[in-house]
Design a protein around this motif. Structure first.
Motif, mmCIF file in Angstrom:
data_model
loop_
_atom_site.group_PDB
_atom_site.id
_atom_site.type_symbol
_atom_site.label_atom_id
_atom_site.label_comp_id
_atom_site.label_asym_id
_atom_site.label_seq_id
_atom_site.Cartn_x
_atom_site.Cartn_y
_atom_site.Cartn_z
ATOM 1 N N GLY A 1 69.473 48.059 72.437
ATOM 2 C CA GLY A 1 68.083 47.629 72.360
ATOM 3 C C GLY A 1 67.284 48.089 73.570
ATOM 4 O O GLY A 1 66.139 48.528 73.452
ATOM 5 N N THR A 2 67.904 48.016 74.751
ATOM 6 C CA THR A 2 67.228 48.491 75.966
ATOM 7 C C THR A 2 67.024 49.998 75.913
ATOM 8 O O THR A 2 65.976 50.505 76.321
ATOM 9 C CB THR A 2 68.061 48.114 77.204
ATOM 10 O OG1 THR A 2 68.296 46.709 77.190
ATOM 11 C CG2 THR A 2 67.349 48.488 78.480
ATOM 12 N N PRO B 1 62.425 39.978 68.995
ATOM 13 C CA PRO B 1 63.444 39.687 70.016
ATOM 14 C C PRO B 1 64.828 40.239 69.657
ATOM 15 O O PRO B 1 65.577 40.661 70.531
ATOM 16 C CB PRO B 1 63.469 38.161 70.089
ATOM 17 C CG PRO B 1 62.169 37.721 69.540
ATOM 18 C CD PRO B 1 61.734 38.764 68.560
ATOM 19 N N GLU B 2 65.156 40.278 68.384
ATOM 20 C CA GLU B 2 66.462 40.780 67.945
ATOM 21 C C GLU B 2 66.628 42.266 68.266
ATOM 22 O O GLU B 2 67.740 42.747 68.453
ATOM 23 C CB GLU B 2 66.641 40.581 66.434
ATOM 24 C CG GLU B 2 66.589 39.141 65.969
ATOM 25 C CD GLU B 2 65.156 38.645 65.761
ATOM 26 O OE1 GLU B 2 64.297 39.419 65.297
ATOM 27 O OE2 GLU B 2 64.910 37.476 66.086
ATOM 28 N N GLU B 3 65.523 43.006 68.298
ATOM 29 C CA GLU B 3 65.584 44.434 68.564
ATOM 30 C C GLU B 3 65.892 44.747 70.022
ATOM 31 O O GLU B 3 66.257 45.874 70.353
ATOM 32 C CB GLU B 3 64.256 45.108 68.178
ATOM 33 C CG GLU B 3 63.966 45.060 66.703
ATOM 34 C CD GLU B 3 62.580 45.596 66.364
ATOM 35 O OE1 GLU B 3 61.835 45.951 67.286
ATOM 36 O OE2 GLU B 3 62.262 45.646 65.173
ATOM 37 N N LEU B 4 65.738 43.768 70.900
ATOM 38 C CA LEU B 4 65.934 43.995 72.329
ATOM 39 C C LEU B 4 67.320 43.581 72.820
ATOM 40 O O LEU B 4 67.615 43.712 73.998
ATOM 41 C CB LEU B 4 64.864 43.233 73.120
ATOM 42 C CG LEU B 4 63.434 43.678 72.872
ATOM 43 C CD1 LEU B 4 62.465 42.751 73.559
ATOM 44 C CD2 LEU B 4 63.250 45.102 73.356
ATOM 45 N N ARG B 5 68.165 43.093 71.929
ATOM 46 C CA ARG B 5 69.479 42.608 72.349
ATOM 47 C C ARG B 5 70.423 43.771 72.644
ATOM 48 O O ARG B 5 70.468 44.757 71.924
ATOM 49 C CB ARG B 5 70.072 41.724 71.264
ATOM 50 C CG ARG B 5 69.318 40.441 71.140
ATOM 51 C CD ARG B 5 70.165 39.337 70.581
ATOM 52 N NE ARG B 5 69.355 38.113 70.550
ATOM 53 C CZ ARG B 5 68.978 37.506 69.444
ATOM 54 N NH1 ARG B 5 69.341 37.981 68.284
ATOM 55 N NH2 ARG B 5 68.238 36.426 69.509
ATOM 56 N N GLY B 6 71.171 43.624 73.716
ATOM 57 C CA GLY B 6 72.208 44.587 74.053
ATOM 58 C C GLY B 6 71.674 45.845 74.718
ATOM 59 O O GLY B 6 70.474 46.049 74.876
ATOM 60 N N SER B 7 72.607 46.686 75.115
ATOM 61 C CA SER B 7 72.223 47.937 75.776
ATOM 62 C C SER B 7 71.556 48.903 74.802
ATOM 63 O O SER B 7 70.702 49.692 75.206
ATOM 64 C CB SER B 7 73.449 48.593 76.410
ATOM 65 O OG SER B 7 74.404 48.914 75.415
ATOM 66 N N VAL C 1 63.399 38.261 78.535
ATOM 67 C CA VAL C 1 63.000 37.877 77.182
ATOM 68 C C VAL C 1 63.231 36.382 77.051
ATOM 69 O O VAL C 1 64.319 35.882 77.300
ATOM 70 C CB VAL C 1 63.820 38.624 76.115
ATOM 71 C CG1 VAL C 1 63.404 38.187 74.708
ATOM 72 C CG2 VAL C 1 63.661 40.120 76.256
#
Length: 164
Positions: free
Chosen positions: A132-133, A124-130, A163
């Motif tokens: 990560g997207t 989940p930490e890898e998907l945070r912010g632009s 998420v």
């Protein structure tokens, strides 16, 4: 006679170096000229110019409209040890034309499998912010290009990312 003999030997000794220098020059000059000529030839300076394009073969403007293929909704567990985390992704895949869209539709089960497998390894930490997207988009584009091998996927567009 001995004096004449000594003079002949001295003359021969002096004549030999002069003759060998001439032979060396006579051999070296053609070799240098041949090497220079070969260098010019292989460098492409002496190659003929390409023919001018024919007047009747003017390029036609290509109207390439991208085609968007809807992906099925994907829900997967995220790699979060000690807690439950899920991701739900709704997306569309952009391809160059109708032929690529047909190839992508044919490879859709493989594509969904590759996307789901990748999403299950993401934390989940890898998907945070632009950022990560953006990383997620790049990874999914790479996997989509693998799944639809002859077709070329140009982009993955997210409709929804959730998420939990």
């Amino acid at each position: 006679m001995a004096a004449a003999k000594g003079e002949e030997e001295a003359g021969e000794a002096e004549a030999k170096p002069r003759g060998s220098k001439k032979k060396l020059i006579l051999l070296a000059v053609p070799l240098l000229l041949g090497g220079a000529g070969a260098g010019v030839w292989f460098s492409g300076i002496l190659s003929p110019a390409p023919p001018p394009p024919a007047a009747e073969a003017e390029p036609q403007p290509v109207n390439r409209q991208p085609v968007f293929v809807n992906m099925p909704d994907i829900t997967a567990n995220l790699n979060a040890p000690g807690r439950r985390a899920f991701i739900r992704v709704k997306s569309q895949v952009e391809v160059a034309g109708p032929a690529d869209a047909a190839a992508l539709q044919a490879a859709m089960p493989r594509l969904v499998d590759l996307f789901t497998t990748y999403l299950r390894e993401v934390r989940p930490e890898e998907l945070r912010g632009s950022a990560g997207t953006h990383r997620l988009r790049e990874e999914l584009i790479a996997r989509a290009n693998i799944a639809a091998a002859p077709a070329r996927v140009t982009d993955v567009l997210f409709t929804e990312i959730l998420v939990q």
